[in-house]
Each structure stands twice: as structure tokens, then as C-alpha cells.
Design a protein around this motif. Structure first.
Motif, PDB file in Angstrom:
ATOM      1  N   THR A 193       0.831  -1.207   0.000  1.00 17.76           N
ATOM      2  CA  THR A 193       0.000   0.000   0.000  1.00 17.76           C
ATOM      3  C   THR A 193       0.861   1.250   0.000  1.00 17.76           C
ATOM      4  O   THR A 193       0.589   2.216  -0.739  1.00 17.76           O
ATOM      5  N   ALA A 194       1.906   1.258   0.815  1.00 20.43           N
ATOM      6  CA  ALA A 194       2.799   2.415   0.869  1.00 20.43           C
ATOM      7  C   ALA A 194       3.458   2.654  -0.487  1.00 20.43           C
ATOM      8  O   ALA A 194       3.556   3.799  -0.947  1.00 20.43           O
ATOM      9  N   LEU A 195       3.911   1.599  -1.139  1.00 18.70           N
ATOM     10  CA  LEU A 195       4.526   1.748  -2.460  1.00 18.70           C
ATOM     11  C   LEU A 195       3.527   2.286  -3.480  1.00 18.70           C
ATOM     12  O   LEU A 195       3.876   3.101  -4.344  1.00 18.70           O
TER      13      LEU A 195
ATOM     14  N   MET B 296      -3.459   7.167   1.770  1.00 15.21           N
ATOM     15  CA  MET B 296      -3.374   5.896   2.485  1.00 15.21           C
ATOM     16  C   MET B 296      -4.305   5.836   3.690  1.00 15.21           C
ATOM     17  O   MET B 296      -4.918   4.793   3.953  1.00 15.21           O
ATOM     18  N   TYR B 297      -4.430   6.960   4.403  1.00 17.29           N
ATOM     19  CA  TYR B 297      -5.114   6.900   5.695  1.00 17.29           C
ATOM     20  C   TYR B 297      -6.465   7.589   5.737  1.00 17.29           C
ATOM     21  O   TYR B 297      -7.269   7.279   6.620  1.00 17.29           O
ATOM     22  N   ASN B 298      -6.721   8.536   4.851  1.00 19.62           N
ATOM     23  CA  ASN B 298      -8.036   9.163   4.852  1.00 19.62           C
ATOM     24  C   ASN B 298      -9.094   8.130   4.468  1.00 19.62           C
ATOM     25  O   ASN B 298      -8.986   7.469   3.424  1.00 19.62           O
TER      26      ASN B 298
ATOM     27  N   ILE C  92      -8.203   6.686  -1.650  1.00 22.55           N
ATOM     28  CA  ILE C  92      -8.054   5.576  -2.586  1.00 22.55           C
ATOM     29  C   ILE C  92      -7.768   4.245  -1.900  1.00 22.55           C
ATOM     30  O   ILE C  92      -8.342   3.212  -2.281  1.00 22.55           O
ATOM     31  N   ALA C  93      -6.880   4.224  -0.903  1.00 25.42           N
ATOM     32  CA  ALA C  93      -6.527   2.944  -0.286  1.00 25.42           C
ATOM     33  C   ALA C  93      -7.727   2.292   0.401  1.00 25.42           C
ATOM     34  O   ALA C  93      -8.010   1.105   0.159  1.00 25.42           O
TER      35      ALA C  93
END
Length: 552
Positions: free
Chosen positions: A271-273, A335-337, A341-342
Motif C-alpha cells: 500500500t505504501a509503495l 493511504m489513511y483518509n 483511494i486505499a
């Protein structure tokens, strides 16, 4: 009569030198005591309650669950070692302030180990031209800069593994340097094997506590791997190999079993990538849709994902993040909102973690295949953040209001996912009350001019010293005359510069060096290598002068 007078003069000179040596030792150890007392005062005058942030719960919740009778496990993909450290402190003392106290003591120990490492490095020069007193004084200055700087002190107040990283780095550097000295300079196979085992353990421990230093840990192991190519020393090789395997098993097997029930252990890295390279992935998706490329995802579905990703990148840019100017958007938002998208992709894959990770990995490797130059440019831009004219490993600010940090801590602790766990442990409730109070009236962490001056000089001279060290290192290594006297010191300096390069390269690939903690945490070995560079340059100049001096 004349011989008696000459003997008397020699005795007087010997006595004078002995007196000067005793006075020098007294002055040195008095300075050591003053610096460490001063460093302790700077630390313990601050509030002892640790400072939380948005990542705290991943490290703290395993300890809290165990303390209230539940199982110790993983949260948010965090390794078990630092949470285990928190558990032991809270179990022993029942007070969150014990965490900061312990981390401050480890920071002071790190300064002491840095001083020992400097003194041990003298073995890398067979016939040093810088006197022992001058060498020790330079090392004491290096330790003082580290101990009195506000950056390391600020990390020691945090409820995250950065609070112990300086200590882990200091131990790792000391053990690796001891190994090299024992193995290649002093020819002590048993000591080399013992230090090698300890260095392997410390390297794996460092990478486990902070995975962003995995490449640094690998670099630290390179000299140890050369041990196995030496002739003889069979039993020492067997001992070192067995110790390395035992160290890996001791640290990696518990992590393997504990992480099996933590979904984020599988999703965190991919996910980070994905979010760090979101703009490149967005463009690659657009190209795949336009060319109707053969990819394992339908054109219609990929179009929807592309639209969502484009919109979310725009939203993250509009959020005005101050951290990611080189990226042009905020990957943390993506990533965190919870509406970004994540989380949306997680829902679209119906919580199928394997399929989600496969998608992330597919597009990460696809941009490497289709847009390698753009990927390399991204890495170069990130590396340039560290290798700027003013090295960002040094915090140069005059002051840092701790009340702001405690306010952020209150906000992050109030958003925890396990309020029942938090409320069930009384010391945690007390800690929360004190944090709220400190958010209103915490003192300011000051950094006086006597330390800002040296830090500014170090920040401005990092790149020039690196360039000079590279040039002189090449001269030394390709000149037999210089190599005999300075070859080991040149190798040590270049090896330690590779610590910075490896730490920055890993973050440049998987994260962003604009996140301050990734660069400021490198302060301890950045200080060490810069002072070693100064010593190396002085030794080279003196050595060159001696070579050119006419024989007498």
C-alpha cells in the motif's frame, strides 16, 4: 658530571611529560563528566510523559492488551520488539513516564558508546600523526554535539521506536568497528567471531525495530560476510555462522508467528509503495487504458480506479501538505483518509487481502518496467533532499514548543480504535490526563547558540567533507604509500558514509525523505562520519607533509 647532568635533564623531561599526561587525562575525564551531566540535565528537565502521534497505537496497543490480560500481538503491521519493550517497562513500573526515562538513559548510553567507538577507531591508523590528546578531544566534541543537540533529545521523548534508534545505531557501529579491527587489523579470530555474532544480532535487531533501516543493516553485515573468505579460522567461521543463524531465528521467528493474524503486516508495504508512486501509477493506468494493454484487470474497472485515483491525488494536493513538495501530493492522505483511494480499493476487493496486494505489486513493478527513468528521477529527487547544501540530519531550530506536540498526541490518542483497552489500564488514563495538561502548558525545547553553531557548521560541511573524503579515499586506496598508513581509516570513513547512502536510498525507494524523522534519526552516525572525515583529512595532510619532507 656531564652524564649525571644529562640524566637529570632526561628525568626532568620525563617527569614533566608524565605530569602533562596526568593533567590531560584529568581534564579529559572532567570534560566527559561535565558534558554527560549537562546532557542529562537537558533531558530530565523536560516533561517525562512520552509524546504520542498518529503511529503510537500500533506500538502501544500490544503492550496494553497484554497488561489487561489479553494476548500480545500485532497492530498495524508493527514489529513486536518495541511494543515488547513498552510492555516490560509498563509492567515493571506501571507509569508511562518510565518510557521516557528509559529512552533518555539509552540516549546517554548512545553518547558514551559513540565516544568508545571513536577511541577504538584509532586502531585503524598504524602510526597516527595526530596526537592521542588531540584525537580524544575531537571525539569528545563529536559526542558532545550528539548529546547536547535537540534532535536526539526530541526523539527520546516519543512513543515510537525512533526513541531507541540512536542507541541501537551506536551499538551496531561499535560492534562492527570492533569486528573489523579484531578480524582484519589485529588478527584475533576468537574476538572477531564474538564481535561478529553480536554485530549480526544488532543488525537484525535494528532492521526489526525500524524496517526503514533494513538496507543499513545489510551494509553493516558486509564486512562480516568477508570473514568467511579468509583462510583458516574454521572453528571461528562455524561459531560465527551458527551465531548468525541463532540470532536470525531468535528475532525473526517470533515476528513471523505474531504477524500471521495481522492483516496490515501483508498490506502495509505494498500500500505504501502504491500511494508513494500514485502519480506515476495513475499515468501508467491511463496509458494502459488508452492502448488497451494486456493487463490482468478489465479496462472498465481500471478506468474507474484511474478516475478515483486522479480525483484523490487532486484532493491530497489541495489539502496543502507541507511535507511532500517533491512529490506534489500527500501519500499519507491517500493511504489513511477513510474516503481516499486505499480504503476504497480495500472495499472494492471485498477485503480480499491477497488480491489487493497483488494489484498493488502489479502496478508498482509495471511502472518500473514501463517508466524506469521516471522512477529513477523520483529516487534522485528524494536523495537530493538529504544531499542538499545544508544536510537535514541536523535540527537547527532555536526552539520547539512541546505543547504543540502534546496537542497532536491528545488528538491521536482520542482517535484510538480500542477505547475499552485504553480505559481498562489506570496508568494509561493517568497518562492521558497529564498529556491534556501538557498540551496547554508544556515548556519549550530550547537549543542554545553554543550547539546550534556547531550543528550549522556540520550541516553546511557534510557535502564538502563527503566529496573530499571520496577524493582522498581514492588517492589513498590507489597509492601504496598512503594505503599502508591510511588505508584502513579511508575504508572506515567511506564505509560509514555508506550508512547514510543506504538509509536514504531505502527511504527514497519506498517513502519520502521529506518526512523529517527519516533523516534526523541519522544524526548519530552522520556526526561520527563527519568527525572521522576531519581526522582523516588532517592525517592525510600531515602524512603528505612527512613524505615530502627531505630526509635528515
Amino acid at each position: 658530571m656531564s652524564s649525571d647532568w644529562a640524566s637529570l635533564k632526561r628525568c626532568d623531561k620525563s617527569s614533566a611529560r608524565s605530569l602533562v599526561a596526568r593533567v590531560g587525562r584529568l581534564a579529559y575525564w572532567s570534560a566527559v563528566a561535565v558534558i554527560f551531566a549537562w546532557a542529562a540535565w537537558l533531558r530530565f528537565r523536560l516533561p517525562l510523559d512520552p509524546i504520542a502521534d498518529h503511529g503510537t497505537w500500533g506500538y502501544l496497543s500490544p503492550a496494553l492488551r497484554k497488561l489487561i490480560g489479553a494476548e500480545f500481538g500485532h497492530t498495524y503491521g508493527r514489529n513486536f520488539i518495541y511494543p515488547g519493550f513498552l510492555f516490560l517497562l509498563l509492567r515493571a513500573f506501571g507509569d508511562f513516564r518510565a518510557i521516557t526515562v528509559a529512552q533518555h538513559f539509552l540516549g546517554l548510553i548512545a553518547g558514551g558508546v559513540l565516544l568508545l567507538t571513536w577511541r577504538r577507531a584509532r586502531a585503524f591508523v598504524p602510526d597516527p600523526r595526530v596526537g592521542r590528546g588531540g584525537h580524544y578531544a575531537l571525539g569528545l566534541l563529536a559526542a558532545a554535539v550528539f548529546l547536547l543537540a535537540s534532535g536526539p533529545i526530541r526523539f527520546e521523548t516519543q512513543l515510537r521506536p525512533e526513541g531507541v534508534c540512536a542507541f541501537l545505531f551506536s551499538i551496531n557501529l561499535y560492534l562492527v568497528i570492533q569486528f573489523v579491527a579484531c578480524c582484519f587489523i589485529e588478527n584475533r579470530p576468537t574476538a572477531a567471531a564474538a564481535y561478529g555474532i553480536a554485530a549480526v544480532f544488532s543488525s537484525i535487531l535494528l532492521a526489526s525495530v525500524k524496517p526503514s533501516f533494513a538496507l543499513v543493516a545489510t551494509v553493516a553485515l558486509l564486512p562480516i560476510s568477508m570473514f568467511f573468505f579468509r583462510r583458516g579460522w574454521l572453528w571461528q567461521k562455524i561459531a560465527l555462522g551458527g551465531g548468525a543463524v541463532a540470532s536470525a531465528a531468535l528475532l525473526l521467528l517470533p515476528e513471523h508467528f505474531l504477524s500471521r493474524n495481522d492483516e496490515e503486516s501483508q498490506t502495509l508495504l505494498p500500500t505504501a509503495l502504491f500511494v508513494i508512486h500514485a502519480d506515476l501509477i495513475r499515468d501508467q493506468m491511463a496509458e494502459d487504458i488508452q492502448r488497451n494493454a494486456k493487463v490482468p484487470y478489465s479496462r472498465e474497472w481500471l478506468g474507474r480506479v484511474h478516475s478515483i485515483l486522479s480525483a484523490e491525488i487532486g484532493k491530497s494536493s489541495a489539502a496543502g501538505s507541507v511535507h511532500y513538495s517533491t512529490l506534489g501530493f500527500d501519500p499519507g492522505y491517500l493511504m489513511y483518509n477513510q474516503s481516499s483511494i486505499a480504503p476504497q480499493l480495500h472495499k472494492q476487493f471485498a477485503n480480499n487481502v491477497s488480491a489487493l496486494c497483488a494489484f498493488y505489486w502489479f502496478y508498482y513493478w509495471r511502472i518500473w518496467q514501463q517508466q524506469p527513468m521516471l522512477m529513477l528521477k523520483k529516487i534522485v529527487r528524494q536523495m537530493a533532499v538529504f544531499y542538499a547544501p545544508k544536510c537535514p540530519a541536523y535540527r537547527l531550530a532555536k526552539s520547539l514548543p512541546l505543547s504543540n506536540a502534546y496537542q497532536q498526541g491528545v488528538a491521536s490518542l482520542q482517535r484510538l480504535d480500542y477505547p475499552k483497552v485504553w480505559a481498562a489500564y489506570l496508568p494509561a488514563s493517568d497518562f492521558m490526563q497529564r498529556t491534556r495538561s501538557l498540551a496547554r502548558d508544556a515548556p519549550v525545547l530550547e537549543q542554545s547558540s553554543y550547539i546550534r553553531g556547531p550543528l550549522t557548521v556540520l550541516a553546511q560541511t557534510y557535502r564538502p567533507l563527503l566529496l573530499v573524503a571520496l577524493i582522498l579515499g581514492g588517492v589513498v586506496l590507489f597509492s601504496q604509500t598512503h594505503r599502508r598508513s591510511l588505508g584502513w581509516l579511508a575504508g572506515l570513513v567511506l564505509f560509514l558514509y555508506s550508512y547514510n547512502f543506504a538509509a536514504c536510498l531505502e527511504v527514497a525507494v519506498v517513502q519520502s525523505l521529506e518526512v523529517g524523522r527519516f533523516v534526523i534519526i541519522q544524526a548519530i552516525f552522520t556526526i561520527l562520519v563527519q568527525f572521522l572525515s576531519i581526522w582523516f583529512i588532517v592525517e592525510f595532510v600531515l602524512n603528505q607533509r612527512a613524505i615530502r619532507a627531505p630526509d635528515k
